[in-house]
Design an enzyme around this catalytic site. Structure first.
Site, PDB file in Angstrom:
ATOM      1  N   ILE A 155       0.925  -1.171  -0.176  1.00 57.60           N
ATOM      2  CA  ILE A 155      -0.254   0.047  -0.258  1.00 57.60           C
ATOM      3  C   ILE A 155       0.667   1.359  -0.294  1.00 57.60           C
ATOM      4  O   ILE A 155       0.735   2.075  -0.607  1.00 57.60           O
ATOM      5  CB  ILE A 155      -0.625   0.131   1.402  1.00 57.60           C
ATOM      6  CG1 ILE A 155      -2.184  -1.220   1.051  1.00 57.60           C
ATOM      7  CG2 ILE A 155      -1.915   0.944   1.219  1.00 57.60           C
ATOM      8  CD1 ILE A 155      -2.466  -1.556   2.102  1.00 57.60           C
ATOM      9  N   ASP A 255      -8.602   6.649   9.208  1.00 62.63           N
ATOM     10  CA  ASP A 255      -9.923   6.036   8.667  1.00 62.63           C
ATOM     11  C   ASP A 255      -9.303   4.931   9.469  1.00 62.63           C
ATOM     12  O   ASP A 255     -10.423   3.817   9.666  1.00 62.63           O
ATOM     13  CB  ASP A 255      -8.927   5.052   7.577  1.00 62.63           C
ATOM     14  CG  ASP A 255      -9.747   4.474   7.082  1.00 62.63           C
ATOM     15  OD1 ASP A 255     -11.376   4.994   6.529  1.00 62.63           O
ATOM     16  OD2 ASP A 255     -10.004   3.331   6.347  1.00 62.63           O
ATOM     17  N   HIS A 292     -12.786   2.927   9.074  1.00 67.76           N
ATOM     18  CA  HIS A 292     -12.268   1.699   8.713  1.00 67.76           C
ATOM     19  C   HIS A 292     -12.959   1.134   7.354  1.00 67.76           C
ATOM     20  O   HIS A 292     -13.126  -0.469   6.609  1.00 67.76           O
ATOM     21  CB  HIS A 292     -11.877   0.378   9.238  1.00 67.76           C
ATOM     22  CG  HIS A 292     -11.739  -0.041   9.019  1.00 67.76           C
ATOM     23  ND1 HIS A 292     -10.468  -0.480  10.235  1.00 67.76           N
ATOM     24  CD2 HIS A 292     -10.253  -0.863   8.320  1.00 67.76           C
ATOM     25  CE1 HIS A 292      -9.236  -1.427   9.837  1.00 67.76           C
ATOM     26  NE2 HIS A 292      -9.007  -1.411   8.718  1.00 67.76           N
ATOM     27  N   GLN A 293     -12.650   2.665   6.413  1.00 70.71           N
ATOM     28  CA  GLN A 293     -13.956   2.242   5.240  1.00 70.71           C
ATOM     29  C   GLN A 293     -12.720   2.317   3.835  1.00 70.71           C
ATOM     30  O   GLN A 293     -13.622   2.009   2.556  1.00 70.71           O
ATOM     31  CB  GLN A 293     -14.469   3.898   4.465  1.00 70.71           C
ATOM     32  CG  GLN A 293     -15.276   4.089   3.410  1.00 70.71           C
ATOM     33  CD  GLN A 293     -15.438   5.163   3.614  1.00 70.71           C
ATOM     34  OE1 GLN A 293     -15.730   5.704   4.932  1.00 70.71           O
ATOM     35  NE2 GLN A 293     -16.337   5.893   1.899  1.00 70.71           N
ATOM     36  N   PHE A 295     -10.364   0.182   2.894  1.00 70.97           N
ATOM     37  CA  PHE A 295     -10.668  -1.285   1.681  1.00 70.97           C
ATOM     38  C   PHE A 295     -11.949  -1.386   1.219  1.00 70.97           C
ATOM     39  O   PHE A 295     -11.800  -2.345  -0.132  1.00 70.97           O
ATOM     40  CB  PHE A 295     -10.330  -2.245   2.809  1.00 70.97           C
ATOM     41  CG  PHE A 295     -12.343  -2.892   3.732  1.00 70.97           C
ATOM     42  CD1 PHE A 295     -12.116  -2.099   4.193  1.00 70.97           C
ATOM     43  CD2 PHE A 295     -13.125  -4.184   2.947  1.00 70.97           C
ATOM     44  CE1 PHE A 295     -13.356  -2.210   5.102  1.00 70.97           C
ATOM     45  CE2 PHE A 295     -13.891  -4.386   2.870  1.00 70.97           C
ATOM     46  CZ  PHE A 295     -14.892  -3.569   4.799  1.00 70.97           C
TER      47      PHE A 295
HETATM   48  P1  NAI Z   1       2.906  -5.005   3.485  1.00 65.98           P
HETATM   49  O1  NAI Z   1       3.123  -5.779   4.911  1.00 65.98           O
HETATM   50  O2  NAI Z   1       3.146  -5.562   2.008  1.00 65.98           O
HETATM   51  O3  NAI Z   1       3.790  -3.011   3.809  1.00 65.98           O
HETATM   52  C1  NAI Z   1       3.732  -3.624   5.273  1.00 65.98           C
HETATM   53  C2  NAI Z   1       4.918  -2.621   5.730  1.00 65.98           C
HETATM   54  O4  NAI Z   1       5.474  -2.188   7.251  1.00 65.98           O
HETATM   55  C3  NAI Z   1       6.573  -3.368   4.796  1.00 65.98           C
HETATM   56  O5  NAI Z   1       7.329  -2.654   3.914  1.00 65.98           O
HETATM   57  C4  NAI Z   1       7.526  -3.628   6.535  1.00 65.98           C
HETATM   58  O6  NAI Z   1       8.358  -4.361   6.245  1.00 65.98           O
HETATM   59  C5  NAI Z   1       6.856  -2.267   6.930  1.00 65.98           C
HETATM   60  N1  NAI Z   1       6.782  -2.153   8.558  1.00 65.98           N
HETATM   61  C6  NAI Z   1       7.156  -3.130   9.112  1.00 65.98           C
HETATM   62  N2  NAI Z   1       7.734  -3.175  10.632  1.00 65.98           N
HETATM   63  C7  NAI Z   1       7.592  -1.870  10.609  1.00 65.98           C
HETATM   64  C8  NAI Z   1       8.093  -0.315  11.486  1.00 65.98           C
HETATM   65  N3  NAI Z   1       8.061  -0.986  12.500  1.00 65.98           N
HETATM   66  N4  NAI Z   1       8.001   0.770  10.425  1.00 65.98           N
HETATM   67  C9  NAI Z   1       7.702   1.056   9.849  1.00 65.98           C
HETATM   68  N5  NAI Z   1       7.499   0.186   9.061  1.00 65.98           N
HETATM   69  C10 NAI Z   1       7.485  -1.433   9.443  1.00 65.98           C
HETATM   70  O7  NAI Z   1       1.788  -4.671   4.358  1.00 65.98           O
HETATM   71  P2  NAI Z   1       0.374  -3.649   3.103  1.00 65.98           P
HETATM   72  O8  NAI Z   1      -0.324  -4.651   1.912  1.00 65.98           O
HETATM   73  O9  NAI Z   1       1.392  -2.881   2.961  1.00 65.98           O
HETATM   74  O10 NAI Z   1      -0.669  -3.317   4.014  1.00 65.98           O
HETATM   75  C11 NAI Z   1       0.078  -2.142   5.091  1.00 65.98           C
HETATM   76  C12 NAI Z   1      -1.093  -2.292   6.407  1.00 65.98           C
HETATM   77  O11 NAI Z   1      -2.282  -1.286   6.349  1.00 65.98           O
HETATM   78  C13 NAI Z   1      -1.230  -3.091   6.644  1.00 65.98           C
HETATM   79  O12 NAI Z   1      -0.667  -3.516   8.581  1.00 65.98           O
HETATM   80  C14 NAI Z   1      -2.964  -3.528   7.491  1.00 65.98           C
HETATM   81  O13 NAI Z   1      -2.570  -2.369   9.475  1.00 65.98           O
HETATM   82  C15 NAI Z   1      -3.435  -2.243   6.664  1.00 65.98           C
HETATM   83  N6  NAI Z   1      -4.445  -1.875   5.874  1.00 65.98           N
HETATM   84  C16 NAI Z   1      -5.466  -1.188   6.773  1.00 65.98           C
HETATM   85  C17 NAI Z   1      -7.180  -0.917   5.285  1.00 65.98           C
HETATM   86  C18 NAI Z   1      -7.906  -0.571   5.531  1.00 65.98           C
HETATM   87  O14 NAI Z   1      -9.397  -0.564   4.814  1.00 65.98           O
HETATM   88  N7  NAI Z   1      -7.649   0.474   6.527  1.00 65.98           N
HETATM   89  C19 NAI Z   1      -6.980  -2.577   4.419  1.00 65.98           C
HETATM   90  C20 NAI Z   1      -5.923  -3.488   4.218  1.00 65.98           C
HETATM   91  C21 NAI Z   1      -5.008  -3.278   4.935  1.00 65.98           C
END
Ligand code: NAI
Length: 345
Positions: A155, A255, A292-293, A295
């Site tokens: 993301i 969100d 939390h919208q 997605f």
């Molecule tokens: P991802 O796993 O592809 O990326 C997460 C990144 O965060 C990775 O590059 C990782 O190295 C990094 N990371 C790990 N520990 C960290 C730290 N201490 N400080 C900074 N970065 C760190 O995950 P993706 O798909 O990008 O999703 C990210 C987050 O978005 C998810 O964990 C989830 O909590 C949230 N999310 C929210 C949604 C919503 O509807 N609001 C929907 C989908 C995800």
């Protein structure tokens, strides 16, 4: 027939899951309630449970599911901080949907940011009442501003591309920098100090919990805009409110919220909100809250249902591997998942 107790079901979930489940002899039992110690019994005769971000899948719940013979916890989300994966290890397989539409979340982050800095939410309300005054609606250009992106995964990287399209300067922090990305990584303190806008895209872990606290806010530029589409507990909401009251924080786009579990996704419009902190934040003119919208797009809902159904099928196939399993075998869930070619246990 695989029977799945589907907790915290919402009207927008059901059609896509019914459609994909019917293709593969999976029967979903849609339950309005969230999974927790009080509701776990509803999964008694099921093979699997399907859960979302505010179901509380703690060690006690897992133990109970295990006693009932439930073999799989299928998260229909990317984040899995609400599941005790360590407690599930050796007992119940855990799968998630690693990516369903990272575009949905990244685009929502930008939508919130634009709404906030161009005061679209205020203009919308005004013109509906035939108030065409522009007083108080002055925004600022995103072009040329520095955005600090925390977490450069799926993301975060898409959000960065969007920001670059706006001509913004991008700096990043991630303990696991993306190789050959050409991104400009800086220390977290430097990111706080240099960013006009900070957008959070890291998972919720013990290290990231309250990474935006009073000290971090103290370190930030006056007028900084904070965007959180990741997990609420990345921000200490009390400290955020203090930062807003002190005029240090220019705007917050949220969100997600640490105590969202009993509030978000529900229509509480006829009730007294039992969360003073959230009420206070929502009352601020420079805070935008969505529930939390991020997605919630048609593409994402379809991908979530399709991937979850495939995850379930693969886990109940005795010979196969468990697709998208979150494995605690070596204590490092992400790395373990990338390297394995068979079921976790
Ligand atoms: P991802 O796993 O592809 O990326 C997460 C990144 O965060 C990775 O590059 C990782 O190295 C990094 N990371 C790990 N520990 C960290 C730290 N201490 N400080 C900074 N970065 C760190 O995950 P993706 O798909 O990008 O999703 C990210 C987050 O978005 C998810 O964990 C989830 O909590 C949230 N999310 C929210 C949604 C919503 O509807 N609001 C929907 C989908 C995800």
């Amino acid at each position: 027939m695989i029977k799945v107790a589907f907790y915290d079901a919402k009207a927008y979930d059901i059609p896509s899951f019914e459609q994909h489940g019917a293709l593969h002899d999976i029967q979903f039992r849609f339950l309005e309630t969230k999974l927790n110690a009080d509701t776990v019994a509803l999964a008694k005769d099921c093979d699997a449970v399907c859960v979302f971000v505010n179901d509380d899948v703690n060690a006690q719940v897992i133990e109970q599911l295990y006693e009932y013979g439930v073999k799989l916890i299928a998260l229909r989300s990317a984040g899995y901080n609400n599941v005790d994966v360590q407690a599930a290890f050796g007992k119940i397989h855990v799968v998630h949907v690693p990516a369903y539409s990272p575009y949905a979340v990244a685009e929502h982050a930008m939508a919130l940011l634009l709404t906030s800095v161009r005061r679209i939410h205020k203009a919308y309300n005004r013109t509906r009442e035939f108030n065409f005054s522009l007083n108080g609606l002055t925004g600022f250009d995103l072009h040329g501003k520095t955005v600090g992106v925390i977490g450069t995964g799926r993301i975060g990287r898409i959000f960065i591309d969007i920001c670059k399209g706006f001509g913004m300067q991008v700096i990043c922090y991630d303990p696991y920098p993306a190789a050959d990305s050409g991104l400009s990584y800086v220390a977290l303190d430097e990111l706080f100090a240099r960013s006009d806008i900070i957008s959070l895209h890291s998972p919720l872990t013990n290290e990231t919990r309250h990474m935006i606290d009073a000290d971090a806010i103290e370190n930030m530029k006056k007028g900084v805009v904070i965007v959180n589409t990741s997990r609420g507990a990345l921000i200490d909401a009390e400290a955020l409110l203090e930062g807003i009251k002190a005029r240090k924080i220019g705007a917050a786009c949220l969100d997600v919220y640490e105590e969202e579990a009993d509030v978000f996704f529900e229509d509480l419009s006829g009730h007294i909100l039992n969360d003073d902190l959230l009420s206070r934040l929502i009352s601020m003119p420079n805070v935008i809250v969505t529930s939390h919208q991020a997605f919630l797009t048609e593409e994402a809902l379809n991908n979530i249902a399709e991937t979850t159904v495939n995850n379930i099928l693969s886990c109940f196939n005795e010979n196969g591997m468990c697709e998208n399993e979150l494995c605690y075998r070596c204590g490092k869930i992400e790395q373990c998942r990338k390297e394995r070619k068979e079921k976790c246990f």
